[in-house]
Design an enzyme around this catalytic site. Structure first.
Site, PDB file in Angstrom:
ATOM      1  CE  LYS A 299      -3.737   4.970  -1.322  1.00 19.07           C
ATOM      2  NZ  LYS A 299      -4.682   5.379  -2.525  1.00 19.07           N
TER       3      LYS A 299
ATOM      4  CE1 TYR B  13      -4.068   2.022   0.803  1.00 17.45           C
ATOM      5  CE2 TYR B  13      -2.633   3.228   2.501  1.00 17.45           C
ATOM      6  CZ  TYR B  13      -3.920   2.976   1.757  1.00 17.45           C
ATOM      7  OH  TYR B  13      -4.882   4.167   1.775  1.00 17.45           O
TER       8      TYR B  13
HETATM    9  P1  NAP Z   1     -13.397   1.971   1.437  1.00 15.76           P
HETATM   10  O1  NAP Z   1     -14.289   2.699   2.486  1.00 15.76           O
HETATM   11  O2  NAP Z   1     -12.892   0.609   1.524  1.00 15.76           O
HETATM   12  O3  NAP Z   1     -14.124   2.237  -0.023  1.00 15.76           O
HETATM   13  C1  NAP Z   1     -13.202   1.900  -1.100  1.00 15.76           C
HETATM   14  C2  NAP Z   1     -14.161   1.737  -2.144  1.00 15.76           C
HETATM   15  O4  NAP Z   1     -13.466   1.428  -3.323  1.00 15.76           O
HETATM   16  C3  NAP Z   1     -15.082   0.521  -1.960  1.00 15.76           C
HETATM   17  O5  NAP Z   1     -16.371   1.064  -2.374  1.00 15.76           O
HETATM   18  C4  NAP Z   1     -14.549  -0.473  -2.795  1.00 15.76           C
HETATM   19  O6  NAP Z   1     -15.460  -1.342  -3.504  1.00 15.76           O
HETATM   20  C5  NAP Z   1     -13.954   0.128  -4.116  1.00 15.76           C
HETATM   21  N1  NAP Z   1     -13.040  -0.415  -4.832  1.00 15.76           N
HETATM   22  C6  NAP Z   1     -12.168  -1.393  -4.435  1.00 15.76           C
HETATM   23  N2  NAP Z   1     -11.558  -1.677  -5.695  1.00 15.76           N
HETATM   24  C7  NAP Z   1     -12.144  -1.430  -6.567  1.00 15.76           C
HETATM   25  C8  NAP Z   1     -11.761  -1.659  -7.979  1.00 15.76           C
HETATM   26  N3  NAP Z   1     -11.010  -2.423  -8.506  1.00 15.76           N
HETATM   27  N4  NAP Z   1     -12.724  -0.926  -8.788  1.00 15.76           N
HETATM   28  C9  NAP Z   1     -13.736  -0.028  -8.515  1.00 15.76           C
HETATM   29  N5  NAP Z   1     -13.736   0.293  -7.327  1.00 15.76           N
HETATM   30  C10 NAP Z   1     -13.180  -0.346  -6.450  1.00 15.76           C
HETATM   31  O7  NAP Z   1     -12.274   3.053   1.479  1.00 15.76           O
HETATM   32  P2  NAP Z   1     -11.780   4.668   2.062  1.00 15.76           P
HETATM   33  O8  NAP Z   1     -11.304   4.403   3.324  1.00 15.76           O
HETATM   34  O9  NAP Z   1     -13.042   5.232   1.554  1.00 15.76           O
HETATM   35  O10 NAP Z   1     -10.677   5.017   0.978  1.00 15.76           O
HETATM   36  C11 NAP Z   1     -10.747   5.752  -0.199  1.00 15.76           C
HETATM   37  C12 NAP Z   1      -9.239   6.030  -0.739  1.00 15.76           C
HETATM   38  O11 NAP Z   1      -8.610   7.034   0.147  1.00 15.76           O
HETATM   39  C13 NAP Z   1      -8.506   4.957  -0.895  1.00 15.76           C
HETATM   40  O12 NAP Z   1      -7.839   4.986  -2.062  1.00 15.76           O
HETATM   41  C14 NAP Z   1      -7.783   4.733   0.124  1.00 15.76           C
HETATM   42  O13 NAP Z   1      -6.445   4.144  -0.018  1.00 15.76           O
HETATM   43  C15 NAP Z   1      -7.428   6.081   0.487  1.00 15.76           C
HETATM   44  N6  NAP Z   1      -7.192   6.600   1.759  1.00 15.76           N
HETATM   45  C16 NAP Z   1      -8.035   6.283   2.986  1.00 15.76           C
HETATM   46  C17 NAP Z   1      -7.567   6.394   4.330  1.00 15.76           C
HETATM   47  C18 NAP Z   1      -8.508   6.166   5.314  1.00 15.76           C
HETATM   48  O14 NAP Z   1      -8.108   6.563   6.799  1.00 15.76           O
HETATM   49  N7  NAP Z   1      -9.570   5.580   5.380  1.00 15.76           N
HETATM   50  C19 NAP Z   1      -6.214   7.326   4.509  1.00 15.76           C
HETATM   51  C20 NAP Z   1      -5.634   7.477   3.545  1.00 15.76           C
HETATM   52  C21 NAP Z   1      -5.883   7.120   2.134  1.00 15.76           C
HETATM   53  P3  NAP Z   1     -16.047  -2.712  -2.603  1.00 15.76           P
HETATM   54  O15 NAP Z   1     -16.599  -2.412  -1.392  1.00 15.76           O
HETATM   55  O16 NAP Z   1     -16.843  -3.553  -3.845  1.00 15.76           O
HETATM   56  O17 NAP Z   1     -14.521  -3.423  -2.279  1.00 15.76           O
END
Ligand code: NAP
Length: 249
Positions: free
Chosen positions: A154, A150
């Site tokens: 990133k 990851y």
């Molecule tokens: P999340 O709640 O897990 O949501 C991610 C979404 O992406 C889910 O709906 C998932 O679908 C979808 N997804 C996964 N693989 C995919 C694919 N191949 N094609 C299309 N859609 C896909 O994550 P989040 O926390 O909102 O994170 C969103 C972004 O922010 C990510 O890039 C993450 O790395 C980044 N981020 C998050 C955090 C944090 O603390 N949460 C911190 C830093 C960065 P499914 O449910 O079907 O898997």
């Protein structure tokens, strides 16, 4: 001015908040996620607030699915000129236990996904002579135990963003990255579950380390994305904005 935006991984979490915020700012939004039906809540929330949105099921790592999804959005909502590459997954493990599948899956969704989506959407942006690309990085780009895959993805998003800024700037297209710290979503919930800690305890523990003394919420990231996507941010490109309640989480 009203534009058409695409937000990937917008069925829930940060992507859903970004999609709703861009719709509130007046844009029509293509809500892309793996499962079209899972996008229904985001689309309904946008419609209830008086906006326009379309649910599209596509795997961002699949080039044929990406081409189909972008052309559907273009046909039904208009040529997309705003793109937020937000779809993401985690497959955490210490290096000695990390499988090749876990490495490939993470690199594929984040990096290949952002590459394929950007390559497809830039056609519309270049034709329009205007565009905004926002890529989701993470504070994990600076290194994080158990996240070699990851963190690499990133950090890669940041180099990718800066290169898009250089290549596409002459067409009126900016590219910027947001690097969130700890945000309360299903992703951080899954991390708590993996290490066997109650989510509330996990949030409290993480918040203690954050200078502003609270965890982040999807709306914090949506606000930053809205700025990068705005008309007035046209001279801001190739930047990485840490949205982490402090210099780093
Ligand atoms: P999340 O709640 O897990 O949501 C991610 C979404 O992406 C889910 O709906 C998932 O679908 C979808 N997804 C996964 N693989 C995919 C694919 N191949 N094609 C299309 N859609 C896909 O994550 P989040 O926390 O909102 O994170 C969103 C972004 O922010 C990510 O890039 C993450 O790395 C980044 N981020 C998050 C955090 C944090 O603390 N949460 C911190 C830093 C960065 P499914 O449910 O079907 O898997």
């Amino acid at each position: 001015m009203t534009r058409t935006a695409i937000v990937t991984g917008a069925a829930r979490g940060i992507g859903a908040a970004v999609a709703q915020r861009l719709a509130a700012d007046g844009h029509a939004v293509g809500v892309i996620d793996l499962d079209e039906a899972a996008c229904a809540d985001t689309v309904a929330a946008i419609a209830d607030a008086g906006g326009r949105a379309l649910a599209v099921g596509a795997d961002v790592a699949d080039s044929a699915a990406v081409a189909g999804a972008v052309s559907r959005v273009a046909d039904e909502l208009g040529a997309p000129t705003i793109l937020v590459n937000n779809a993401g997954i985690i497959r955490d493990n210490l290096l000695f236990k990390m499988t090749e599948d876990d490495w490939d899956a993470v690199l594929s969704v984040h990096l290949r996904g952002a590459f394929l989506m950007s390559r497809e959407v830039q056609k519309h942006q270049v034709e329009a002579g205007w565009g905004r690309i926002v890529n989701l990085s993470s504070t994990s780009a600076l290194g994080n135990r158990g996240q070699a895959n990851y963190a690499a993805a990133k950090a890669g998003m940041q180099g990718f963003t800066k290169t898009l800024a250089i290549e596409l700037g002459r067409y009126g297209v900016t590219a910027n990255a947001i690097a969130p710290g700890f945000i309360v979503t299903d992703m951080t919930r899954a991390t708590a579950a993996r290490i066997g800690v109650e989510f509330e305890q996990f949030v409290e523990f993480n918040a203690k380390e954050i200078p502003v003394g609270r965890p982040g919420h999807p709306g914090d990231i949506a606000a930053a994305a809205a700025f990068f996507c705005s008309a007035e941010a046209g001279f801001v490109s190739g930047q990485v904005l840490y949205v982490a309640g402090g210099p780093r989480a």
